[in-house]
Design a protein around this motif. Structure first.
Motif, PDB file in Angstrom:
ATOM      1  N   ILE A 278     -63.448  62.892  13.312  1.00 13.99           N
ATOM      2  CA  ILE A 278     -62.622  62.623  14.729  1.00 13.99           C
ATOM      3  C   ILE A 278     -63.673  62.758  15.855  1.00 13.99           C
ATOM      4  CG2 ILE A 278     -62.760  65.211  15.020  1.00 13.99           C
ATOM      5  CD1 ILE A 278     -59.767  65.060  16.244  1.00 13.99           C
ATOM      6  N   LEU A 279     -63.369  61.929  16.644  1.00 20.43           N
ATOM      7  CA  LEU A 279     -64.155  61.989  17.949  1.00 20.43           C
ATOM      8  C   LEU A 279     -64.005  63.082  18.764  1.00 20.43           C
ATOM      9  CD1 LEU A 279     -63.178  58.194  19.051  1.00 20.43           C
ATOM     10  CD2 LEU A 279     -65.623  59.081  18.757  1.00 20.43           C
ATOM     11  N   THR A 280     -65.208  63.449  19.406  1.00 20.41           N
ATOM     12  CA  THR A 280     -64.967  64.961  20.093  1.00 20.41           C
ATOM     13  C   THR A 280     -64.208  64.409  21.491  1.00 20.41           C
ATOM     14  OG1 THR A 280     -67.158  64.154  21.588  1.00 20.41           O
ATOM     15  CG2 THR A 280     -67.308  65.741  19.678  1.00 20.41           C
ATOM     16  N   ASP A 281     -64.137  63.206  21.929  1.00 20.67           N
ATOM     17  CA  ASP A 281     -63.262  62.931  23.043  1.00 20.67           C
ATOM     18  C   ASP A 281     -63.092  61.431  22.890  1.00 20.67           C
ATOM     19  OD1 ASP A 281     -66.045  62.475  23.511  1.00 20.67           O
ATOM     20  OD2 ASP A 281     -65.323  61.932  25.741  1.00 20.67           O
ATOM     21  N   GLU A 282     -62.236  60.873  23.801  1.00 17.49           N
ATOM     22  CA  GLU A 282     -61.973  59.279  23.547  1.00 17.49           C
ATOM     23  C   GLU A 282     -61.162  59.040  24.885  1.00 17.49           C
ATOM     24  OE1 GLU A 282     -62.264  56.616  23.237  1.00 17.49           O
ATOM     25  OE2 GLU A 282     -61.600  55.913  21.180  1.00 17.49           O
ATOM     26  N   ARG A 283     -61.369  57.767  25.368  1.00 15.46           N
ATOM     27  CA  ARG A 283     -60.835  57.032  26.513  1.00 15.46           C
ATOM     28  C   ARG A 283     -59.420  57.014  26.193  1.00 15.46           C
ATOM     29  NH1 ARG A 283     -65.822  54.911  26.534  1.00 15.46           N
ATOM     30  NH2 ARG A 283     -67.067  55.529  28.235  1.00 15.46           N
ATOM     31  N   TRP A 284     -58.162  56.835  26.963  1.00 14.52           N
ATOM     32  CA  TRP A 284     -56.912  56.769  26.552  1.00 14.52           C
ATOM     33  C   TRP A 284     -56.668  55.174  26.711  1.00 14.52           C
ATOM     34  CZ3 TRP A 284     -53.998  59.869  23.669  1.00 14.52           C
ATOM     35  CH2 TRP A 284     -52.825  59.376  23.650  1.00 14.52           C
ATOM     36  N   VAL A 285     -57.279  54.419  25.675  1.00 12.80           N
ATOM     37  CA  VAL A 285     -57.148  52.924  25.561  1.00 12.80           C
ATOM     38  C   VAL A 285     -56.957  52.663  24.168  1.00 12.80           C
ATOM     39  CG1 VAL A 285     -58.566  52.445  27.672  1.00 12.80           C
ATOM     40  CG2 VAL A 285     -59.813  52.877  25.417  1.00 12.80           C
ATOM     41  N   PRO A 286     -56.363  51.625  23.840  1.00 13.66           N
ATOM     42  CA  PRO A 286     -56.145  50.900  22.385  1.00 13.66           C
ATOM     43  C   PRO A 286     -57.586  51.054  21.698  1.00 13.66           C
ATOM     44  CG  PRO A 286     -54.979  49.994  23.851  1.00 13.66           C
ATOM     45  CD  PRO A 286     -55.746  50.615  24.643  1.00 13.66           C
ATOM     46  N   GLY A 287     -57.611  51.147  20.476  1.00 10.65           N
ATOM     47  CA  GLY A 287     -58.805  51.348  19.516  1.00 10.65           C
ATOM     48  C   GLY A 287     -59.467  50.139  19.429  1.00 10.65           C
ATOM     49  N   ASP A 288     -59.018  48.962  19.789  1.00 11.15           N
ATOM     50  CA  ASP A 288     -59.676  47.815  19.868  1.00 11.15           C
ATOM     51  C   ASP A 288     -60.323  47.300  21.221  1.00 11.15           C
ATOM     52  OD1 ASP A 288     -57.378  47.265  21.084  1.00 11.15           O
ATOM     53  OD2 ASP A 288     -57.011  45.212  19.679  1.00 11.15           O
ATOM     54  N   HIS A 289     -60.055  48.277  22.200  1.00 14.04           N
ATOM     55  CA  HIS A 289     -60.627  47.887  23.783  1.00 14.04           C
ATOM     56  C   HIS A 289     -61.974  48.119  23.648  1.00 14.04           C
ATOM     57  CE1 HIS A 289     -60.894  48.652  28.029  1.00 14.04           C
ATOM     58  NE2 HIS A 289     -59.660  48.289  28.278  1.00 14.04           N
ATOM     59  N   GLU A 290     -62.772  47.203  24.654  1.00 15.69           N
ATOM     60  CA  GLU A 290     -63.847  47.458  24.739  1.00 15.69           C
ATOM     61  C   GLU A 290     -64.674  48.730  25.277  1.00 15.69           C
ATOM     62  OE1 GLU A 290     -64.258  45.404  29.210  1.00 15.69           O
ATOM     63  OE2 GLU A 290     -65.028  44.406  27.529  1.00 15.69           O
ATOM     64  N   ARG A 291     -63.572  49.503  25.964  1.00 14.93           N
ATOM     65  CA  ARG A 291     -64.149  50.758  26.236  1.00 14.93           C
ATOM     66  C   ARG A 291     -63.771  52.167  25.510  1.00 14.93           C
ATOM     67  NH1 ARG A 291     -66.964  52.700  30.584  1.00 14.93           N
ATOM     68  NH2 ARG A 291     -65.347  53.889  31.208  1.00 14.93           N
ATOM     69  N   SER A 292     -63.191  51.689  23.987  1.00 16.90           N
ATOM     70  CA  SER A 292     -62.959  52.610  23.170  1.00 16.90           C
ATOM     71  C   SER A 292     -64.080  52.945  22.373  1.00 16.90           C
ATOM     72  CB  SER A 292     -61.719  51.817  22.238  1.00 16.90           C
ATOM     73  OG  SER A 292     -61.552  52.923  21.006  1.00 16.90           O
ATOM     74  N   ASN A 293     -64.138  54.571  22.343  1.00 14.50           N
ATOM     75  CA  ASN A 293     -65.181  54.981  21.336  1.00 14.50           C
ATOM     76  C   ASN A 293     -64.684  54.841  19.961  1.00 14.50           C
ATOM     77  OD1 ASN A 293     -66.903  56.074  23.333  1.00 14.50           O
ATOM     78  ND2 ASN A 293     -65.559  57.976  23.582  1.00 14.50           N
ATOM     79  N   THR A 294     -63.480  54.699  19.661  1.00 14.04           N
ATOM     80  CA  THR A 294     -63.119  54.192  18.095  1.00 14.04           C
ATOM     81  C   THR A 294     -63.739  53.204  17.514  1.00 14.04           C
ATOM     82  OG1 THR A 294     -61.066  55.465  18.555  1.00 14.04           O
ATOM     83  CG2 THR A 294     -61.070  54.166  16.779  1.00 14.04           C
ATOM     84  N   LYS A 295     -63.694  52.114  18.516  1.00 12.44           N
ATOM     85  CA  LYS A 295     -64.404  50.625  18.240  1.00 12.44           C
ATOM     86  C   LYS A 295     -65.747  50.887  17.756  1.00 12.44           C
ATOM     87  CE  LYS A 295     -64.948  46.112  20.053  1.00 12.44           C
ATOM     88  NZ  LYS A 295     -66.309  45.928  20.025  1.00 12.44           N
ATOM     89  N   LEU A 296     -66.693  51.846  18.458  1.00 14.26           N
ATOM     90  CA  LEU A 296     -67.947  52.004  18.026  1.00 14.26           C
ATOM     91  C   LEU A 296     -68.038  52.590  16.428  1.00 14.26           C
ATOM     92  CD1 LEU A 296     -70.946  52.430  18.724  1.00 14.26           C
ATOM     93  CD2 LEU A 296     -70.300  54.955  19.505  1.00 14.26           C
ATOM     94  N   LEU A 297     -67.077  53.645  16.349  1.00 10.55           N
ATOM     95  CA  LEU A 297     -67.157  54.502  14.866  1.00 10.55           C
ATOM     96  C   LEU A 297     -66.769  53.296  14.071  1.00 10.55           C
ATOM     97  CD1 LEU A 297     -65.338  57.990  15.330  1.00 10.55           C
ATOM     98  CD2 LEU A 297     -67.810  57.195  15.537  1.00 10.55           C
ATOM     99  N   LYS A 298     -65.932  52.447  14.167  1.00  9.67           N
ATOM    100  CA  LYS A 298     -65.499  51.668  13.101  1.00  9.67           C
ATOM    101  C   LYS A 298     -66.607  50.658  12.660  1.00  9.67           C
ATOM    102  CE  LYS A 298     -60.379  52.069  13.851  1.00  9.67           C
ATOM    103  NZ  LYS A 298     -59.290  51.049  14.199  1.00  9.67           N
ATOM    104  N   GLU A 299     -67.490  50.192  13.855  1.00 11.08           N
ATOM    105  CA  GLU A 299     -68.440  49.354  13.499  1.00 11.08           C
ATOM    106  C   GLU A 299     -69.762  49.923  12.965  1.00 11.08           C
ATOM    107  OE1 GLU A 299     -66.952  46.396  17.341  1.00 11.08           O
ATOM    108  OE2 GLU A 299     -68.958  47.744  17.677  1.00 11.08           O
ATOM    109  N   ARG A 300     -69.941  51.067  13.308  1.00 12.99           N
ATOM    110  CA  ARG A 300     -71.302  51.891  13.072  1.00 12.99           C
ATOM    111  C   ARG A 300     -71.258  53.123  12.179  1.00 12.99           C
ATOM    112  NH1 ARG A 300     -75.365  50.977  18.146  1.00 12.99           N
ATOM    113  NH2 ARG A 300     -76.971  51.357  16.467  1.00 12.99           N
TER     114      ARG A 300
END
Length: 224
Positions: A64-86
């Motif tokens: 789980i992320l410690t925090d996240e921006r309220w944007v979809p997971g494929d948004h360029e500002r999404s921390n979820t996107k970083l997790l999926k890539e790295r």
């Protein structure tokens, strides 16, 4: 709190990844599933690059992320996107990612769908935390009107926040959830943040939110 200093960031990233792996393996010896909480941003990327190759039973690890921006997971500002890539690559593809976003306009509308699943998986086995020069961690920002709610001992697992310094609404794990992790690693680099940590130790959590999660933590600091 214990502080460990490294001459360069690469060495720190390798060591922190090894420490996280060791903590997770120890937790898996006594639990069916374990929860790993990690930050977004650029700093943890190299740690993720090493950690994703760790030889452990990732199928029993929830992330789980410690925090996240309220944007979809494929948004360029999404921390979820970083997790999926790295992080959720290599051996760690078997891990389960707990989402911190659902498709609603405001986080308050989506939290009832997210909180029960997260609270059922607590406590956090390993929490990796960053720190800003303003002494924030996760999305516990000193300029957030919701900070007192996020610092409350009886707060729900997730808190919506709208810091004045940030362009989007966010959600963050509450301070007591982060501080309750069995193992905590705070990671940062640069003299400005080392100075910020020293300053934080003289202030209350309302002014220096990082103070709320330092009990028993290991601070990893790279000079470069």
């Amino acid at each position: 709190m214990r502080i460990e200093t490294y001459p360069d960031f690469e060495m720190m990233a390798i060591n922190v990844a090894q420490r996280i792996c060791g903590d997770l393996k120890a937790a898996l010896d006594s639990q069916d599933r374990v929860l790993l909480a990690v930050p977004g941003g650029t700093t943890p990327g190299p740690i993720f690059d090493d950690l994703c190759a760790a030889d452990l039973d990732w199928s029993r690890v929830d992330i789980i992320l410690t925090d996240e921006r309220w944007v979809p997971g494929d948004h360029e500002r999404s921390n979820t996107k970083l997790l999926k890539e790295r992080l959720l690559v290599n051996r760690a593809t078997d891990a389960t990612l707990l989402p911190l976003y659902v498709a609603t306009d405001e986080p308050e509308e989506g939290l009832p769908q997210l909180i029960p699943g997260i609270e059922a998986r607590l406590p956090i086995a390993v929490a990796v935390l960053g720190m800003g020069a303003d002494m924030h961690t996760a999305s516990l920002f000193p300029d957030s009107a919701e900070l007192d709610a996020a610092l409350a001992h009886n707060a729900p697992a997730l808190i919506p926040v709208r810091p004045e310094s940030q362009p989007e609404a966010r959600i963050t794990l509450a301070a007591h959830v982060l501080n309750g992790a069995l193992h905590k690693h705070v990671v940062f680099k640069g003299q400005d943040k080392r100075d910020a940590l020293d300053k934080a130790m003289t202030l209350p959590p309302q002014d220096a939110p990082i103070r709320a999660v330092l009990d028993g933590a290991t601070v990893h600091y790279s000079e470069n």
